[in-house]
Design a protein around this motif. Sequence first.
Motif, PDB file in Angstrom:
ATOM      1  N   PHE A 129       0.802  -1.236   0.000  1.00 28.87           N
ATOM      2  CA  PHE A 129       0.000   0.000   0.000  1.00 28.87           C
ATOM      3  C   PHE A 129       0.832   1.281   0.000  1.00 28.87           C
ATOM      4  O   PHE A 129       0.280   2.351  -0.280  1.00 28.87           O
ATOM      5  CB  PHE A 129      -0.930   0.030   1.224  1.00 28.87           C
ATOM      6  CG  PHE A 129      -1.983  -1.046   1.230  1.00 28.87           C
ATOM      7  CD1 PHE A 129      -2.897  -1.153   0.186  1.00 28.87           C
ATOM      8  CD2 PHE A 129      -2.063  -1.956   2.276  1.00 28.87           C
ATOM      9  CE1 PHE A 129      -3.872  -2.141   0.196  1.00 28.87           C
ATOM     10  CE2 PHE A 129      -3.034  -2.943   2.288  1.00 28.87           C
ATOM     11  CZ  PHE A 129      -3.940  -3.043   1.243  1.00 28.87           C
ATOM     12  N   ASP A 186      -5.926   5.627   2.331  1.00 29.50           N
ATOM     13  CA  ASP A 186      -6.788   5.520   1.155  1.00 29.50           C
ATOM     14  C   ASP A 186      -7.484   4.161   1.230  1.00 29.50           C
ATOM     15  O   ASP A 186      -6.951   3.143   0.771  1.00 29.50           O
ATOM     16  CB  ASP A 186      -5.968   5.633  -0.132  1.00 29.50           C
ATOM     17  CG  ASP A 186      -6.889   5.647  -1.356  1.00 29.50           C
ATOM     18  OD1 ASP A 186      -8.105   5.393  -1.177  1.00 29.50           O
ATOM     19  OD2 ASP A 186      -6.397   5.897  -2.460  1.00 29.50           O
ATOM     20  N   LYS A 231      -8.160   1.316  -1.440  1.00 22.04           N
ATOM     21  CA  LYS A 231      -7.164   0.301  -1.820  1.00 22.04           C
ATOM     22  C   LYS A 231      -7.326  -1.007  -1.024  1.00 22.04           C
ATOM     23  O   LYS A 231      -6.737  -2.032  -1.378  1.00 22.04           O
ATOM     24  CB  LYS A 231      -5.756   0.855  -1.608  1.00 22.04           C
ATOM     25  CG  LYS A 231      -5.449   2.087  -2.464  1.00 22.04           C
ATOM     26  CD  LYS A 231      -4.042   2.004  -2.996  1.00 22.04           C
ATOM     27  CE  LYS A 231      -3.703   2.924  -4.153  1.00 22.04           C
ATOM     28  NZ  LYS A 231      -4.473   4.123  -4.364  1.00 22.04           N
TER      29      LYS A 231
END
Length: 251
Positions: free
Chosen positions: A160, A221, A224
């Motif tokens: 990530f 985020d 994701k």
Amino acid sequence: MLLGLSTWPEVEHYLDDNTGIIVPVGSTEQHGPTGFLGTDFITATAIAEKCGEQTNCLVAPPITVGMAQHHMGFPGTITLRPGTYINVIVDWITSLSKHGFQRIYFINGHGGNIAPTITAFNEFYASVSLHPETKQSSTLCKLVNWWTMPGTDALIKDIFGEADGAHATASEIAITQYLHPDSIKPAPDDLEPAKTGSPALDIHNAYDFRRRFADGRIGSDVRKANPKDGEIIFNKAVREIAEDCSSFIRS
Ligand code: NI
């Protein structure tokens, strides 16, 4: 082997040869617009139960409410005051120690628990150190946070990068999506980027938190997050923690 599904004679028998026990500790707190309130205890409990299977170590029931005062600006959050939390941890350790558990391994899912858990360990150790009559006590405790284990942390950064964030992280939400695929809350495509910040430096009270991090996320985020990556991170955390736990309970 789960303490909650064992009888007292089974625990007495277990203690003949083993003195280790795993305690999952988490929190019930907001995890942004798409994360479960139970994220921190769900991740810690699932990792703890798998580690218990792999190490043949008894697993205690999870502590599902932690020190989360800074999340109280969001409905559903439940917190213990730091002093209450410390007393809870000391009483768990003291109870387990009295039965003969000598290695108590806490697997944590929540950053806000770190400082008061270490303080609780020191409260327990002080009760041993300051009282000559208890000098025989050899109970030791250890705290690990699944997301700060070096290999797991590196894997999360690989998958990530910066998008993982610091609260309601993509990785913790991904793990809960893997564990509870039927309850996934999809992130809207037009979700605004989360404000960035550092939990270590930027956490004050609940009103300040909500003012600065309006939807509860810090830097993550969550679009994701996905169950497949959740499974990969979960399995890595289990492998890494089981190995560490195994060497601690034999130390
Ligand atoms: Ni969390």
